[in-house]
Motif scaffolding. Structure first.
Motif, PDB file in Angstrom:
ATOM      1  N   GLU A 176       0.809  -1.221   0.000  1.00 23.95           N
ATOM      2  CA  GLU A 176       0.000   0.000   0.000  1.00 23.95           C
ATOM      3  C   GLU A 176       0.841   1.269   0.000  1.00 23.95           C
ATOM      4  N   LEU A 177       2.089   1.168   0.442  1.00 22.80           N
ATOM      5  CA  LEU A 177       2.912   2.362   0.647  1.00 22.80           C
ATOM      6  C   LEU A 177       4.356   2.105   0.221  1.00 22.80           C
ATOM      7  N   PRO A 178       4.901   2.879  -0.714  1.00 22.78           N
ATOM      8  CA  PRO A 178       6.318   2.724  -1.059  1.00 22.78           C
ATOM      9  C   PRO A 178       7.198   3.226   0.078  1.00 22.78           C
ATOM     10  N   ILE A 179       8.273   2.508   0.341  1.00 27.00           N
ATOM     11  CA  ILE A 179       9.142   2.808   1.481  1.00 27.00           C
ATOM     12  C   ILE A 179      10.595   2.908   1.004  1.00 27.00           C
ATOM     13  N   CYS A 180      11.289   3.920   1.483  1.00 26.56           N
ATOM     14  CA  CYS A 180      12.728   4.025   1.287  1.00 26.56           C
ATOM     15  C   CYS A 180      13.394   3.467   2.541  1.00 26.56           C
ATOM     16  N   ALA A 181      13.942   2.267   2.429  1.00 26.16           N
ATOM     17  CA  ALA A 181      14.606   1.617   3.554  1.00 26.16           C
ATOM     18  C   ALA A 181      16.077   2.005   3.526  1.00 26.16           C
ATOM     19  N   MET A 182      16.512   2.741   4.542  1.00 31.07           N
ATOM     20  CA  MET A 182      17.836   3.362   4.537  1.00 31.07           C
ATOM     21  C   MET A 182      18.773   2.654   5.505  1.00 31.07           C
ATOM     22  N   GLU A 183      19.915   2.215   4.991  1.00 33.38           N
ATOM     23  CA  GLU A 183      20.945   1.703   5.876  1.00 33.38           C
ATOM     24  C   GLU A 183      21.642   2.884   6.550  1.00 33.38           C
ATOM     25  N   ASP A 184      22.323   2.617   7.668  1.00 34.15           N
ATOM     26  CA  ASP A 184      23.031   3.702   8.345  1.00 34.15           C
ATOM     27  C   ASP A 184      24.101   4.303   7.446  1.00 34.15           C
ATOM     28  N   ASN A 185      24.395   5.593   7.707  1.00 33.22           N
ATOM     29  CA  ASN A 185      25.339   6.396   6.924  1.00 33.22           C
ATOM     30  C   ASN A 185      24.803   6.734   5.540  1.00 33.22           C
ATOM     31  N   SER A 186      23.494   6.583   5.342  1.00 31.13           N
ATOM     32  CA  SER A 186      22.892   6.989   4.079  1.00 31.13           C
ATOM     33  C   SER A 186      22.077   8.259   4.289  1.00 31.13           C
ATOM     34  N   ALA A 187      21.771   8.928   3.172  1.00 33.58           N
ATOM     35  CA  ALA A 187      21.015  10.176   3.223  1.00 33.58           C
ATOM     36  C   ALA A 187      20.223  10.328   1.936  1.00 33.58           C
ATOM     37  N   ILE A 188      19.051  10.935   2.058  1.00 34.01           N
ATOM     38  CA  ILE A 188      18.262  11.344   0.894  1.00 34.01           C
ATOM     39  C   ILE A 188      18.109  12.854   0.969  1.00 34.01           C
ATOM     40  N   PHE A 189      18.443  13.534  -0.124  1.00 38.42           N
ATOM     41  CA  PHE A 189      18.362  14.990  -0.181  1.00 38.42           C
ATOM     42  C   PHE A 189      17.266  15.394  -1.167  1.00 38.42           C
ATOM     43  N   VAL A 190      16.479  16.385  -0.771  1.00 38.98           N
ATOM     44  CA  VAL A 190      15.388  16.887  -1.595  1.00 38.98           C
ATOM     45  C   VAL A 190      15.510  18.401  -1.681  1.00 38.98           C
ATOM     46  N   ALA A 194      14.062  17.943  -7.228  1.00 40.48           N
ATOM     47  CA  ALA A 194      15.268  17.131  -7.373  1.00 40.48           C
ATOM     48  C   ALA A 194      15.481  16.282  -6.125  1.00 40.48           C
ATOM     49  N   VAL A 195      15.637  14.983  -6.320  1.00 37.76           N
ATOM     50  CA  VAL A 195      15.876  14.053  -5.225  1.00 37.76           C
ATOM     51  C   VAL A 195      17.156  13.279  -5.525  1.00 37.76           C
ATOM     52  N   SER A 196      18.064  13.241  -4.557  1.00 37.42           N
ATOM     53  CA  SER A 196      19.307  12.497  -4.719  1.00 37.42           C
ATOM     54  C   SER A 196      19.615  11.792  -3.407  1.00 37.42           C
ATOM     55  N   TRP A 197      20.602  10.911  -3.436  1.00 37.34           N
ATOM     56  CA  TRP A 197      20.904  10.157  -2.229  1.00 37.34           C
ATOM     57  C   TRP A 197      22.374   9.780  -2.171  1.00 37.34           C
ATOM     58  N   VAL A 198      22.779   9.434  -0.949  1.00 37.42           N
ATOM     59  CA  VAL A 198      24.135   8.993  -0.652  1.00 37.42           C
ATOM     60  C   VAL A 198      24.032   7.702   0.148  1.00 37.42           C
TER      61      VAL A 198
END
Length: 230
Positions: A176-190, A194-198
């Motif tokens: 029902e819901l898309p999820i961004c599952a983030m491991e530690d030391n990661s980042a999503i920038f908005v 524009a959306v980017s990630w590390v």
């Protein structure tokens, strides 16, 4: 008006920003007049004061000094807390308990202040959860709740792809819901559209877990705050 900058962080176990995360922050955080942290343990004042100093050192290590800094917890009164948020160059939602942080935000009327501000907003762990339009605290409930609505990006911080129990729960919710599952030391920038990630970010949707990639960004739509919110 310049488009606002948002950063969603999972967690930094070493208590240091990775080099690429720091580089992005140095570029985006200007001017650096006031840095306001919002606690996710509102009643633990000693912890908040210690975390304020510790987290500020993470900025100083990379040459990002602010003229003023403070933490908002249960000691703050609504008018002063709202004024601090309105005057902030950057608001940082701290990690801890998402529900306690969300209650503090609502009790002090900070939701409207954050939404209407021009400041950059960063969030780590619980803070990143509460920045979303559809926030999800899997430790409490599989049902999402309405968060700050700064971006339509629902995150699961501290994700370990080898933890089958957590992955199984996320796969169910993702129908029902898309999820961004983030491991530690990661980042999503908005910033704007524009959306980017590390780092390592996984896209969990329709019962499948894949690596986050450009074609998934259509699901990470910016959702402006409702005009009628206070």
């Amino acid at each position: 008006m310049e488009q606002r900058f948002f950063g969603f962080f999972s967690g930094f176990p070493s208590q240091r920003f990775p080099q690429e995360v720091a580089r992005r922050l140095r570029e985006a955080l200007s001017p650096r007049e006031s840095l306001v942290f919002i606690s996710a343990w509102p009643e633990d004042h000693q912890r908040n004061d210690s975390d304020l100093n510790g987290m500020y050192q993470m900025f100083l290590e990379w040459g990002m000094n602010f003229q003023e800094r403070r933490v908002i917890d249960s000691r703050a009164k609504a008018p002063e807390a709202q004024a601090a948020v309105r005057g902030a160059s950057c608001v940082f939602l701290m990690g801890g308990h998402p529900g306690l942080q969300w209650k503090l935000i609502q009790d002090l009327g900070l939701d409207g202040a954050i939404q209407k501000s021009d400041s950059a907003v960063l969030g780590v762990s619980a803070g990143a959860i509460n920045m979303a339009a559809r926030s999800l605290d899997t430790k409490e409930s599989p049902v999402p709740y309405a968060g700050l609505g700064l971006a339509d990006i629902t995150v699961k911080p501290h994700f370990d792809p080898g933890h089958q129990g957590v992955l199984s729960l996320l796969l169910k919710i993702s129908m029902e819901l898309p999820i961004c599952a983030m491991e530690d030391n990661s980042a999503i920038f908005v910033q704007g559209d524009a959306v980017s990630w590390v780092g390592q970010v996984h896209w969990v949707y329709q019962g499948v877990c894949r690596e986050f990639s450009p074609e998934k960004l259509a699901f990470a739509r910016i959702t402006p705050p409702s005009a009628g919110k206070n």
